[in-house]
Design an enzyme around this catalytic site. Structure first.
Site, PDB file in Angstrom:
ATOM      1  N   LYS A 221       0.858  -1.186   0.000  1.00 31.52           N
ATOM      2  CA  LYS A 221       0.000   0.000   0.000  1.00 31.52           C
ATOM      3  C   LYS A 221       0.891   1.232   0.000  1.00 31.52           C
ATOM      4  CE  LYS A 221      -3.659   2.330   2.521  1.00 31.52           C
ATOM      5  NZ  LYS A 221      -4.705   2.175   3.548  1.00 31.52           N
TER       6      LYS A 221
ATOM      7  N   LYS B 178      -2.130  -1.579  -3.899  1.00 30.80           N
ATOM      8  CA  LYS B 178      -3.002  -0.409  -3.845  1.00 30.80           C
ATOM      9  C   LYS B 178      -2.181   0.860  -3.885  1.00 30.80           C
ATOM     10  CE  LYS B 178      -6.029   1.808  -0.581  1.00 30.80           C
ATOM     11  NZ  LYS B 178      -6.454   1.853   0.788  1.00 30.80           N
TER      12      LYS B 178
HETATM   13  C1  PBG Z   1      -7.495   3.372   5.439  1.00 32.69           C
HETATM   14  C2  PBG Z   1      -7.822   3.119   4.019  1.00 32.69           C
HETATM   15  C3  PBG Z   1      -7.641   4.039   3.000  1.00 32.69           C
HETATM   16  C4  PBG Z   1      -8.176   3.466   1.866  1.00 32.69           C
HETATM   17  C5  PBG Z   1      -8.654   2.186   2.190  1.00 32.69           C
HETATM   18  N1  PBG Z   1      -8.406   1.982   3.549  1.00 32.69           N
HETATM   19  C6  PBG Z   1      -7.119   5.424   3.001  1.00 32.69           C
HETATM   20  C7  PBG Z   1      -5.864   5.770   3.672  1.00 32.69           C
HETATM   21  O1  PBG Z   1      -4.965   4.940   3.831  1.00 32.69           O
HETATM   22  O2  PBG Z   1      -5.764   6.929   4.088  1.00 32.69           O
HETATM   23  C8  PBG Z   1      -8.219   4.159   0.545  1.00 32.69           C
HETATM   24  C9  PBG Z   1      -9.212   3.685  -0.430  1.00 32.69           C
HETATM   25  C10 PBG Z   1      -9.486   4.630  -1.537  1.00 32.69           C
HETATM   26  O3  PBG Z   1      -8.855   5.685  -1.699  1.00 32.69           O
HETATM   27  O4  PBG Z   1     -10.396   4.306  -2.315  1.00 32.69           O
HETATM   28  N2  PBG Z   1      -6.727   2.487   6.112  1.00 32.69           N
END
Ligand code: PBG
Length: 334
Positions: A201, A258
Site C-alpha cells: 500500500k 493499492k
Molecule cells: C485506510 C484506508 C484508506 C483506503 C482504504 N483503507 C485510506 C488511507 O490509507 O488513508 C483508501 C481507499 C481509496 O482511496 O479508495 N486504512
C-alpha cells in the site's frame, strides 16, 4: 497480380470483426472478478460523496439492499467502510473495538440476510481516530506506534470476526500485523476467517476522495494527512516484493496492491512471484479522475472505465476492488 505488400503475417486479420476479436481476446473482465467498496453511515437517507459521483454513504438497511443488488449482478462480495459519528472518535480509536459498533452490527445483519455474499472489513484505526491515522500515536505524538497499534488491530480483527465477516483486511501497513492478527484469530477460534492483506500500500495522493468519504481527512484537520512513515514510498518496487513476502510468510490468504492503475508494474511483478491470489484496489482518486475528465467531455466515460479495469486484470490481478463494480457488472451483463 495485386500491388499488395508481400506479407505472410498480417495481425489485422485477427482484428477484423467483433467475432474474431472475441475469440482471440487474452484478458477478460467478469463480474466475478469484482469487489465493491461501500460506505456505511449510522442513519438517515443516502448521502452523496462530493468527489465520488454515484457513490453514497448509506444506512445499514440501505447498505443491505445494495449488497443484495450487487449479489444479483454476480458480484461475489463487498468491502464495507464505516463513517463514524465524530463524537465517538478518540485518539486511541476505542470505538473500533466495540462489539456493538456500527460496522459490527451491520456485518452481522448482512451476513444473516445474505450468507453467501462475501464481506471484507478494513483493519485500521483511521475511521475511529480523531487524528485520522491508522494507528495510535507514540509518545512524541508525531508518529504511529507500531507495536501498540498491532496489539489493538489484533483485537479489532477478532471483534470483526466475531461479527461474522468473511475476510479481515489489514490496511494499516504496520510491521508484523499479519502474523499477529492470524494468531489472534486462531486463538479465538476463528480459523475460517481469512486475511486479505493490503500488502503493498503506497503513500498515495489518490486516497483523497476516500478520506472525504469516511471523514478521516476532516477529523485530522489537515488537507494532506501524511502517512509516509507507514505507507510505502511510490518509488520502491523491490521493497514492495519484500512487503508482500512478509505478509505471505505470516499467513495472508490474498495479497493486495493499492492503488492499482498507477502501479500495474507492481501487480505484474507480484503475480510472477507468488502463488497466492493477487488483488488490486482501484482507489477513490482513480475513480474520481475518470469521472472528472468525463464531466469535462475529455474522456469517453464508459470506455475509460472498462479500459482501466481491463488493464488491471491484464497486469495480473485476480480480483479488483473498484467503485465501478456495480456499473461495470451491469455493462458486462448485456
Ligand atoms: C485506510 C484506508 C484508506 C483506503 C482504504 N483503507 C485510506 C488511507 O490509507 O488513508 C483508501 C481507499 C481509496 O482511496 O479508495 N486504512
Amino acid at each position: 497480380m495485386t500491388d499488395a505488400l508481400p506479407l505472410r503475417r498480417r495481425p489485422r486479420r485477427l482484428r477484423a470483426s467483433d467475432g474474431i476479436r472475441q475469440l482471440v481476446r487474452e484478458t477478460r473482465l467478469h463480474p466475478s472478478n469484482l469487489v465493491a467498496p461501500l460506505f456505511l453511515k449510522p442513519a438517515g437517507p443516502p448521502e452523496p460523496v462530493p468527489s465520488m459521483p454515484r457513490v453514497f454513504r448509506r444506512n445499514p438497511s440501505d447498505l443491505l439492499a445494495e449488497c443484495r443488488a450487487l449479489a444479483n449482478l454476480g458480484i461475489p462480495g463487498a468491502a464495507v467502510f464505516p463513517c463514524i459519528d465524530p463524537a465517538l472518535k478518540d485518539a486511541q480509536g476505542t470505538e473500533a473495538l466495540n462489539p456493538k459498533g456500527l460496522l459490527q452490527t451491520t456485518i452481522t445483519d448482512i451476513k444473516s440476510a445474505l450468507p453467501d455474499f462475501l464481506l471484507f472489513t478494513d483493519v485500521a484505526l483511521d475511521p475511529y481516530t480523531t487524528h485520522g491515522h491508522d494507528g495510535v500515536l507514540d509518545v512524541s505524538g508525531h508518529d504511529v506506534d507500531n507495536d501498540r497499534t498491532v496489539a489493538i488491530l489484533s483485537r479489532m480483527a477478532v471483534v470483526q470476526a466475531e461479527a461474522g465477516v468473511d475476510f479481515v483486511a489489514p490496511s494499516d501497513m504496520m510491521d508484523g500485523r499479519i502474523g499477529a492478527i492470524r494468531e489472534a484469530l486462531d486463538a479465538a477460534g476463528h480459523h475460517r476467517t481469512g486475511i486479505l492483506a493490503y500488502s503493498v500500500k503506497f503513500a498515495s495522493s489518490y486516497y483523497g476522495p476516500f478520506r472525504e468519504a469516511v471523514g478521516s481527512k476532516a477529523s485530522a484537520g489537515t488537507a494532506l494527512l501524511d502517512k509516509r512513515t507507514y505507507q510505502m514510498d511510490p518509488a520502491n518496487p523491490r521493497e514492495a516484493m519484500l512487503e508482500a513476502r512478509l505478509d505471505e510468510d505470516q499467513g495472508a490468504d490474498i495479497l493486495m496492491v493499492k492503488p492499482a492503475g498507477p502501479y500495474l508494474d507492481i501487480i505484474a511483478r507480484l503475480r510472477q512471484r507468488t502463488e497466492l491470489p493477487v488483488a488490486a484496489y482501484q482507489v477513490s482518486g482513480e475513480y474520481a479522475q475518470i469521472h472528472a475528465a468525463a464531466q469535462l467531455g475529455w474522456l469517453d466515460y464508459e470506455r475509460a472505465r472498462d479500459e482501466s479495469l481491463l488493464a488491471i486484470r491484464r497486469a495480473g490481478a485476480d480480483m479488483i476492488l473498484t467503485y465501478f463494480a456495480a456499473e461495470a457488472a451491469e455493462a458486462l451483463s448485456h
